[in-house]
Design an enzyme around this catalytic site. Structure first.
Site, short mmCIF file in Angstrom:
data_model
loop_
_atom_site.label_atom_id
_atom_site.label_comp_id
_atom_site.label_asym_id
_atom_site.label_seq_id
_atom_site.Cartn_x
_atom_site.Cartn_y
_atom_site.Cartn_z
N GLU A 1 -8.87 -2.52 5.59
CA GLU A 1 -7.65 -2.75 6.38
C GLU A 1 -7.98 -2.77 7.87
OE1 GLU A 1 -4.74 0.35 5.85
OE2 GLU A 1 -3.29 -0.61 7.19
N SER B 1 0.97 6.45 2.61
CA SER B 1 1.65 7.45 3.46
C SER B 1 2.85 8.08 2.76
CB SER B 1 2.14 6.80 4.75
OG SER B 1 1.09 6.14 5.40
N GLN C 1 0.86 -1.19 0.00
CA GLN C 1 0.00 0.00 0.00
C GLN C 1 0.90 1.23 0.00
OE1 GLN C 1 -1.60 0.91 3.84
NE2 GLN C 1 -3.64 1.28 3.04
#
Ligand SMILES: Cc1cc2nc3c(=O)[nH]c(=O)nc-3n(C[C@H](O)[C@H](O)[C@H](O)COP(=O)(O)OP(=O)(O)OC[C@H]3O[C@@H](n4cnc5c(N)ncnc54)[C@H](O)[C@@H]3O)c2cc1C
Length: 377
Positions: free
Chosen positions: A242, A127, A124
């Site tokens: 998630e 961030s 993923q």
């Protein structure tokens, strides 16, 4: 005709008997790590075993079970020595749900089955150094060039990026739009030119996170998940899934945590009334977290946030209990198994941050689920 619970259990048991040995008896030095410290060679072996096991689960119809069957299968599985599916979890529970909910038919056809069978691994890429809790501030840019996007930027804390085939990247496609509206979700080929993955060393000793540098990486527009500039909604699907599947479940906690701590305390002669009360509070917190996941009628997204908060409260209690029982022997590995708990203590704070921090979960619950006034932005 739908299969009865008994017939399901019989079929599941036969499948597990055919493929797995029984779980060996536990020893005090068994790991209790929350973020495993794992060397690259063992990690490669774990990945191979996970892929093989997930393929078997998928082909036999045990990979995607609904609530009751999932619980029944998990209960049976706990008696066997099953491969750890950790290296596949991002693909299974974060990326696949977004493709399923928002991807084109072509994207689903090309990627869903390979992800769900564990043939492809994913990470993923959300961030960034300046976009964590405030995820909509991502700055990684994607500029259109013919049928492709050219992506440049830096991502951080990317779990498993070092062995990922695909990266689910939230990128800015319209810098002039309001920040939530100029984002798009792309599926990046992690082996493409311009993708550089650099490991980050953790305080637990391992390096399961990475920084990912994207330098003019070409991504076909056919690998876009959801509409152009509609990336925020698609990303929320991944984040909710998630929380529900990973961060927010008691599965992240060793199943016999209370028992193991009680055993340690008994062995050391410190199972005092105060220690018992502490372990009782821990047991209650874990039970509450497990119950929230099963509560009928609770919005699944709210349940995921509540459960995550409860699990984290339980972990804080577990850390307190382990520190009180083991004391200074946590600090040095004397070969007596106690050091396994140091990994537990050092890994616990990560779960309060991963998948949205506790503070952010409270804001989500307040604003989206309780309708309280919004936080000043
Ligand atoms: C184990 C683990 C795995 C991870 N894996 C991935 C991954 O695979 N891919 C990925 O993209 N990211 C991943 N992350 C990153 C994670 O999503 C971020 O760390 C998280 O969203 C917090 O962002 P930050 O670290 O920038 O902290 P910040 O957002 O800077 O937060 C710092 C502190 O300020 C608080 N804070 C911030 N904003 C507010 C607010 N509005 N109100 C109240 N308090 C606030 C936070 O709660 C926190 O305590 C992972 C993190 C961990 C720990």
């Amino acid at each position: 005709m739908t299969e009865s619970p008994d017939a399901f259990e019989k079929r599941a048991r036969a499948f597990l008997d055919a493929h797995l040995p029984p779980r060996p008896a536990r020893t005090p030095s068994d790991r209790v790590a929350l973020l495993e410290e794992i060397d690259p060679e063992r990690e490669a072996g774990t990945l191979r075993a996970a892929k093989r096991w997930q393929g078997l689960l998928y082909d036999a119809g045990f990979a995607e079970l609904d609530g009751e069957r999932a619980d029944a299968f998990a209960a049976l599985l706990s008696r066997y020595d099953a491969p750890d599916l950790q290296p596949l979890l991002v693909g299974l529970h974060i990326v696949a749900p977004a493709i399923r909910a928002h991807g084109s038919d072509d994207l689903k056809r090309r990627y869903l089955r390979p992800l769900l069978r564990g043939e492809l691994t994913a990470c993923q890429l959300f961030s960034e150094p300046d976009a964590g809790s405030d995820l909509a501030s991502v700055r990684t840019r994607a500029v259109r060039d013919g049928d492709s996007w050219v992506v440049t930027g830096q991502k951080v804390w990317s779990s498993g990026a070092h062995h990922a085939d695909l990266g689910e990247a939230l990128v800015r496609t319209d810098p002039d739009a309001p920040k939530h509206k100029g984002l798009t979700l792309l599926l990046v080929d992690m082996h493409a030119p311009g993708v550089e993955v650099r490991p980050l060393r953790q305080m637990t000793g391992g390096a399961s996170f990475n920084e990912v540098f994207l330098s003019e990486v070409r991504v076909p527009d056919a690998d876009r998940i959801g509409p152009l500039n509609g990336g925020w909604t698609a990303a929320i699907t991944s984040l909710s899934s998630e929380r529900a599947a990973l961060g927010g479940t008691v599965d992240a906690v060793p199943p016999d945590l209370v028992e193991r701590l009680a055993e340690q305390a008994r062995r050391r002669g410190v199972l005092t009334p105060a220690a018992r009360a502490r372990l009782g509070r821990l047991d209650a917190a874990l039970t509450a977290a497990a119950q929230v996941n099963r509560s009928a009628g609770l919005d699944p997204a709210a349940a995921a946030s509540i459960s995550k908060l409860l699990v984290n409260r339980a972990l804080a209690l577990a850390v307190e209990a382990a520190s009180a029982v083991l004391g200074p022997s946590l600090a040095a590995d004397l070969g007596d198994g106690d050091h396994a708990w140091a990994e537990f203590l050092l890994g616990a704070p990560a779960l309060r941050i991963a998948g949205g921090t506790d503070e952010i979960q409270r804001t989500i619950l307040a604003e989206r689920h309780l309708g309280l006034p919004r936080d000043p932005r």
